[in-house]
Scaffold this motif. Structure first.
Motif, mmCIF file in Angstrom:
data_model
loop_
_atom_site.group_PDB
_atom_site.id
_atom_site.type_symbol
_atom_site.label_atom_id
_atom_site.label_comp_id
_atom_site.label_asym_id
_atom_site.label_seq_id
_atom_site.Cartn_x
_atom_site.Cartn_y
_atom_site.Cartn_z
ATOM 1 N N GLN A 101 8.998 -60.294 -48.031
ATOM 2 C CA GLN A 101 9.167 -61.740 -48.177
ATOM 3 C C GLN A 101 7.826 -62.412 -48.493
ATOM 4 O OE1 GLN A 101 12.075 -63.195 -48.310
ATOM 5 N NE2 GLN A 101 11.141 -65.208 -48.722
ATOM 6 N N THR A 102 6.757 -61.929 -47.844
ATOM 7 C CA THR A 102 5.419 -62.474 -48.115
ATOM 8 C C THR A 102 5.010 -62.223 -49.563
ATOM 9 O OG1 THR A 102 4.720 -62.145 -45.822
ATOM 10 C CG2 THR A 102 2.981 -62.350 -47.469
ATOM 11 N N ILE B 113 7.063 -58.191 -44.879
ATOM 12 C CA ILE B 113 6.023 -58.042 -45.893
ATOM 13 C C ILE B 113 6.599 -58.280 -47.287
ATOM 14 C CG2 ILE B 113 4.397 -56.414 -46.948
ATOM 15 C CD1 ILE B 113 4.044 -55.128 -44.227
ATOM 16 N N ARG C 216 -3.600 -60.482 -52.558
ATOM 17 C CA ARG C 216 -4.452 -61.502 -51.949
ATOM 18 C C ARG C 216 -5.932 -61.360 -52.317
ATOM 19 N NH1 ARG C 216 -1.907 -61.648 -45.769
ATOM 20 N NH2 ARG C 216 -0.042 -62.840 -46.304
ATOM 21 N N GLU D 245 6.893 -64.472 -51.946
ATOM 22 C CA GLU D 245 6.454 -65.866 -51.941
ATOM 23 C C GLU D 245 5.058 -66.055 -52.545
ATOM 24 O OE1 GLU D 245 6.683 -66.895 -47.849
ATOM 25 O OE2 GLU D 245 8.882 -67.005 -47.797
ATOM 26 N N GLU D 246 4.190 -65.031 -52.419
ATOM 27 C CA GLU D 246 2.807 -65.216 -52.843
ATOM 28 C C GLU D 246 2.505 -64.702 -54.242
ATOM 29 O OE1 GLU D 246 0.162 -63.560 -49.961
ATOM 30 O OE2 GLU D 246 0.876 -64.842 -48.324
ATOM 31 N N ARG E 31 0.604 -56.059 -50.718
ATOM 32 C CA ARG E 31 0.345 -57.437 -50.284
ATOM 33 C C ARG E 31 -1.146 -57.747 -50.269
ATOM 34 N NH1 ARG E 31 0.739 -58.121 -44.128
ATOM 35 N NH2 ARG E 31 -1.217 -56.998 -44.483
#
Length: 312
Positions: free
Chosen positions: A150-151, A148, A199, A154-155, A195
């Motif tokens: 890493q996500t 999570i 989003r 990146e985002e 996260r």
């Protein structure tokens, strides 16, 4: 041939009669005791015994009557129970096994099944579950935290998200290493929420529906000379669906997940929205801000003061 001549065995009927004489004497123990107290009265006892048998239609010889009297005196044909001992106890248990055998065997079998199931099935099953939980705690949860993080890395389009993610990942791994599952799972939950927040995409709009307020004002208890002004807003996603978001109520200090909330704004903004609605019943300038993918916070299109109410 041996010089010793064996004494001929007494006929079976004589033996049976002698046993019957003993049995009669035993049932007439008062008579036997009284008569046998003196040897000289043995003949009287024999005579009485003969009379008893004669009344029953049985003729018994004096020899058999004497043999019966002698047998009683010598305790022949009399069963003397063995004295209590460990051996006799075992013997009695064995001979009475027909009464207690089946229940005891049933209990033993049930106990064996229970113990076998407990030690051969339940204990290994519990040990396996415990080992799986341990592996999940020391390996699985940290791996999920890394994924999570890493996500998010990146985002995200803001450094703040990376800093928060790193903080929660570090805490979560420390809790996992300590064996503190509740806190490790809580840290994973914060990472997941961060996260999901990144989003999210929505437009923050002033509520403009019949029967629903578009603004409120309050007088704070800590300063009755002041007035706080709020506009009622809601978050609308790209599919034109209202979202429920966690909002901190500045008056209670509690966070509640709500679909509408009151956003504190300057008096000038409150008056402008009120005038816009009073003009024709429709708020033309109803867009308060936008939340874009990769960002944590709303980008406001009009001045706000940061506070909010979940109840008014």
């Amino acid at each position: 041939m041996s010089d010793v001549t064996a004494k001929p065995a007494a006929p079976l009927d004589e033996i049976m009669l002698a046993m019957d004489v003993v049995d009669t004497l035993r049932h007439r123990q008062d008579l036997a005791t009284r008569e046998l107290d003196g040897v000289t009265r043995e003949q009287q006892l024999i005579d009485k015994l003969r009379a008893i048998y004669h009344q029953q239609g049985i003729e018994v010889t004096d020899d058999i009557l004497k043999a019966g009297v002698s047998a009683l005196a010598e305790s022949r044909f009399v069963y003397d129970p063995p004295k209590p001992s460990f051996g006799t106890t075992l013997a009695r248990l064995y001979t009475s096994r027909g009464k207690w055998g089946r229940p005891v065997v049933g209990v033993v079998v049930a106990l064996a099944v229970f113990l076998g199931g407990y030690y051969l099935v339940y204990k290994p099953y519990q040990a396996n579950i415990a080992e799986q939980a341990r592996i999940e705690l020391v390996e699985g949860l940290p791996a999920q935290m890394d994924a999570i993080y890493q996500t998010i890395f990146e985002e995200t389009k803001v450094q703040q998200a990376v800093v928060q993610a790193e903080d929660w990942r570090t805490r979560g791994k420390a809790y996992a290493a300590e064996g503190n599952r509740p806190q490790a799972e809580a840290a994973l939950g914060h990472l997941t929420a961060l996260r999901d927040q990144l989003r999210q995409q929505y437009t923050l709009r002033v509520v403009n529906r019949p029967g629903v307020q578009s603004g409120v004002w309050t007088i704070p208890q800590v300063n009755t000379a002041a007035t706080n002004y709020y506009i009622i807003v809601e978050a609308i996603d790209p599919d034109d669906q209202a979202l429920s978001l966690p909002i901190l109520n500045e008056e209670t200090g509690q966070t509640e997940t709500v679909a509408m909330w009151a956003l504190r704004v300057p008096e000038s903004v409150y008056n402008a929205v009120a005038a816009d609605k009073q003009d024709d019943g429709i708020i033309q300038t109803n867009e308060v801000g936008r939340k874009s993918d990769g960002f944590l916070d709303v980008e406001y299109l009009m001045p706000t003061l940061g506070g909010a109410l979940t109840r008014w």
